[in-house]
Design a protein around this motif. Structure first.
Motif, PDB file in Angstrom:
ATOM      1  N   VAL A 132       4.681   4.211 -12.206  1.00  0.00           N
ATOM      2  CA  VAL A 132       5.687   5.286 -12.304  1.00  0.00           C
ATOM      3  C   VAL A 132       7.075   4.692 -12.543  1.00  0.00           C
ATOM      4  O   VAL A 132       7.474   3.746 -11.882  1.00  0.00           O
ATOM      5  N   ASN A 171      -1.424   3.746  -2.215  1.00  0.00           N
ATOM      6  CA  ASN A 171      -0.248   4.375  -2.816  1.00  0.00           C
ATOM      7  C   ASN A 171       0.761   3.370  -3.342  1.00  0.00           C
ATOM      8  O   ASN A 171       1.777   3.754  -3.912  1.00  0.00           O
ATOM      9  N   GLU A 220      10.593   5.810 -12.048  1.00  0.00           N
ATOM     10  CA  GLU A 220      11.420   6.866 -11.477  1.00  0.00           C
ATOM     11  C   GLU A 220      12.803   6.814 -12.115  1.00  0.00           C
ATOM     12  O   GLU A 220      13.426   5.762 -12.183  1.00  0.00           O
ATOM     13  N   ASP A 267      11.955  -3.109   1.840  1.00  0.00           N
ATOM     14  CA  ASP A 267      12.908  -3.951   2.583  1.00  0.00           C
ATOM     15  C   ASP A 267      12.248  -5.255   3.030  1.00  0.00           C
ATOM     16  O   ASP A 267      12.864  -6.320   2.975  1.00  0.00           O
ATOM     17  N   VAL A 268      10.986  -5.167   3.441  1.00  0.00           N
ATOM     18  CA  VAL A 268      10.273  -6.372   3.888  1.00  0.00           C
ATOM     19  C   VAL A 268      10.010  -7.292   2.695  1.00  0.00           C
ATOM     20  O   VAL A 268      10.277  -8.496   2.750  1.00  0.00           O
ATOM     21  N   LEU A 312       1.220  -4.339   3.654  1.00  0.00           N
ATOM     22  CA  LEU A 312       2.471  -3.588   3.837  1.00  0.00           C
ATOM     23  C   LEU A 312       2.258  -2.125   3.502  1.00  0.00           C
ATOM     24  O   LEU A 312       1.655  -1.838   2.468  1.00  0.00           O
ATOM     25  N   TYR A 316       1.688   3.180  -7.418  1.00  0.00           N
ATOM     26  CA  TYR A 316       2.766   3.871  -8.144  1.00  0.00           C
ATOM     27  C   TYR A 316       3.882   2.910  -8.557  1.00  0.00           C
ATOM     28  O   TYR A 316       4.600   3.164  -9.514  1.00  0.00           O
ATOM     29  N   VAL A 340      -2.079  -1.774  -3.914  1.00  0.00           N
ATOM     30  CA  VAL A 340      -3.304  -1.052  -3.545  1.00  0.00           C
ATOM     31  C   VAL A 340      -2.887   0.312  -3.000  1.00  0.00           C
ATOM     32  O   VAL A 340      -1.722   0.530  -2.676  1.00  0.00           O
ATOM     33  N   ILE A 361       4.566   3.446  -1.537  1.00  0.00           N
ATOM     34  CA  ILE A 361       5.644   3.437  -2.522  1.00  0.00           C
ATOM     35  C   ILE A 361       7.007   3.639  -1.893  1.00  0.00           C
ATOM     36  O   ILE A 361       7.996   3.106  -2.382  1.00  0.00           O
ATOM     37  N   ARG A 362       7.087   4.363  -0.779  1.00  0.00           N
ATOM     38  CA  ARG A 362       8.406   4.706  -0.223  1.00  0.00           C
ATOM     39  C   ARG A 362       8.857   3.790   0.904  1.00  0.00           C
ATOM     40  O   ARG A 362       9.996   3.863   1.341  1.00  0.00           O
ATOM     41  N   THR A 363       7.956   2.986   1.453  1.00  0.00           N
ATOM     42  CA  THR A 363       8.374   2.083   2.526  1.00  0.00           C
ATOM     43  C   THR A 363       7.910   0.666   2.217  1.00  0.00           C
ATOM     44  O   THR A 363       7.031   0.466   1.389  1.00  0.00           O
ATOM     45  N   GLY A 364       8.491  -0.297   2.888  1.00  0.00           N
ATOM     46  CA  GLY A 364       8.046  -1.686   2.763  1.00  0.00           C
ATOM     47  C   GLY A 364       8.861  -2.526   1.794  1.00  0.00           C
ATOM     48  O   GLY A 364       8.779  -3.750   1.816  1.00  0.00           O
ATOM     49  N   SER A 419       0.789  -1.229   0.000  1.00  0.00           N
ATOM     50  CA  SER A 419       0.000   0.000   0.000  1.00  0.00           C
ATOM     51  C   SER A 419       0.825   1.285   0.000  1.00  0.00           C
ATOM     52  O   SER A 419       0.273   2.371   0.141  1.00  0.00           O
TER      53      SER A 419
END
Lengths: 120, 137, 98, 120, 137, 98
Positions: free
Chosen positions: F39, F32, F41, F15-16, F98, F35, F30, F10-13, F8
């Motif tokens: 996207v 965010n 980047e 690593d998991v 996540l 992206y 789902v 884009i910037r965290t998770g 859920s």
């Protein structure tokens, strides 16, 4: 047909995680499954009665009331989390139950699938 | 008669969201779940700290002194007192430069006998496979 | 400008800080920002500490999370809420929260 | 002595951003400054009366009541954000005002310093 | 008689927190702030999208259709209709591979005359320096 | 195990997700998380798409954020809430958010 237990800990409005939980519940019930929705932490905001509908804020009271009528959906708020936020028994949306956290574990016990939405 | 094992996997930091706190309080609530279950049925939680979540396990958290709220330290000790299995990911504490001496490894001061265990991630992966349901936060 | 940045997270916001420039820049680690001042990931201090700025960390938030002044990087000065008020009114004109 | 306007948009309990805002307000008022605290979004949770104190949840009602007695502190909740969450006028903590969002901008107008805590 | 300029700097995504939505609704509320101010005093907001915040500016957001909530698209159009200055960071749209054609650049369909501007970050930095207060979210 | 991951953010998770292994792994973007599917980047697709997994994206969340199926990486399949229920009950035994 199975039982899905969703635990949601996210705040009302904005994060859309509660909207997700409600929409997933609707889709599951429509397919004949049963759903337990557990509200803990800031998600207990959803249990507050008298939420006013504005176009800038999610308004989930209506779909939840409809879900209650199916008989395949129950929603329970964590009692301590609610009280800490000033939501007392008389503030609770009709149809929504309040129990302590062990209710969620018992619901997980008999669930076929568990979705724990833990963050804010 | 059945036992369902629930894996509480904690990856978030202690005080930005309530996620890790609520994971701990729910795990601890397993002690009173019997009132909802048939005789002999049980729920057995296991608590695993991974990623930044291992920072929940640091000693000397003074959240009560400064903010008037129970620290995650206290919750970890309470769960050890109740003999819950608590695993802390070895790779993550090494990555973050945390020494074992800084971690809450037991609850001896409140009479607990069970100890937390520092284990390789592969052990936590095994736990995740063996539990009935995963509750990650 | 004289800009004070309250940095409240460890995993986000570095992109914003990286680009910010100010004649006088202060970065105050609060909340989960305190890990920038205390944790060496893979043996390396936070890249934010390499920026040309004056660094502070809120003692209350440090101690709530299990750290003490002795764990803080030497470039960062521990401050109290009372000190923070003085920084806001005397040292910086604009304040942002990250 | 100056005026500090703090806008806080973060939810009650857990994030500790509201706790930060209240502690900063206390420290500023103690030094002779005045503080306006604007609650918008999920931060309007702080304006709900009847929050019960538990050791697992922040309890800010007491320090806020004390801040009100100083005469150097006012707290205002966004009316629409509150209503969307089911907090009506009669649910509001004593001493807390309710206005529309322009109140915050007017407070910023006359402030020496503004701290906008925008996230959740 | 004074005008205070407020810089709303939006760095967050549109729908995970309410941060960008509330920044927009507060900026738009500048239209009614006079009731609290002396005659001739004014608040003038400027709205800048930076970092992931530029993703608020994508066209065709169907949040109303799916979730029953006003889209950020609508809020950006409303602010252009009120002639607010809206700046979008050029480096960030390039980094994220967004074409200008995908961005909300005007509010012509609702009668707006002001256009959003794609500008280098250095221009946004200048805005940040010139405003009286910064409201970053 | 058969594991479904609802991603859920884009910037965290990441690593998991990077460490998760499963005989059968499904990643459903789902919120965010969408992206990751849309996207590029700095011209590069999300590294998560390089993982050995089946990928889905929730259409409602895609469209709410201004994207359509034609913007989605070819490795990712758009699904509705209704499809998601079937994935949860039929394809995966454990689900994490996540």
């Amino acid at each position: 047909m199975g039982k899905l237990t969703i635990g949601c800990f996210s705040s009302l409005v904005g994060s859309l995680s509660l909207d997700f939980a409600v929409k997933l519940s609707e889709a599951a019930v429509k397919k004949g499954h049963t759903v337990d929705l557990w509200l803990s932490g800031n998600a207990t905001m959803l249990s507050k009665k008298g939420q006013k509908a504005f176009k800038d804020y999610s308004h989930l009271q209506k779909p939840i009331q409809e879900l209650f009528t199916t008989g395949s959906f129950q929603m329970t708020a964590c009692e301590a989390c609610a009280e800490a936020r000033g939501y007392h028994k008389e503030d609770t949306m009709e149809g929504c139950k309040r129990f302590s956290m062990d209710w969620y574990l018992a619901s997980c016990f008999s669930a076929d699938r568990v979705l724990h939405i833990g963050g804010d | 008669m059945a036992t369902k094992r629930l894996g509480f996997i904690i990856r978030g930091l202690p005080y930005k969201t309530e996620a890790s706190r609520l994971a701990m309080t729910h795990a601890i609530a397993s002690q009173s779940v019997e009132i909802y279950l048939e005789d002999g049925d049980m729920v057995e939680p296991v608590v695993c700290f991974v990623g930044d979540g291992v920072l929940n396990c640091l000693k000397n958290q003074q959240a009560m002194k400064h903010y008037g709220i129970t620290s995650l330290e206290q919750h970890i000790k309470n769960s050890l007192l109740l003999d819950l299995k608590v695993l802390i990911c070895k790779e993550d504490i090494e990555r973050l430069g945390i020494k074992e001496a800084s971690l809450i490894m037991d609850a001896e001061d409140i009479g607990g006998e069970t100890k937390a265990q520092i284990v390789p991630y592969s052990e936590i992966q095994k736990e995740m496979e063996s539990v009935d349901h995963l509750l990650l936060s | 400008m004289k800009l004070g940045v309250l940095m409240s997270d460890i995993r986000t916001g570095s992109d914003v800080i990286g680009r910010l420039t100010a004649e006088k820049l202060g970065i105050i680690f609060v909340g989960n920002g305190i890990y920038h001042a205390t944790v060496k990931e893979d043996g390396k201090a936070s890249s934010i500490l390499g920026k040309s700025a004056t660094f502070y960390v809120l003692s209350e938030d440090l101690e709530s999370r299990g750290f003490s002044s002795s764990d803080v990087d030497s470039r960062v000065k521990p401050v109290t809420y009372s000190d923070l008020v003085d920084l806001i009114f005397n040292d910086y004109e604009k304040i942002v929260w990250l």
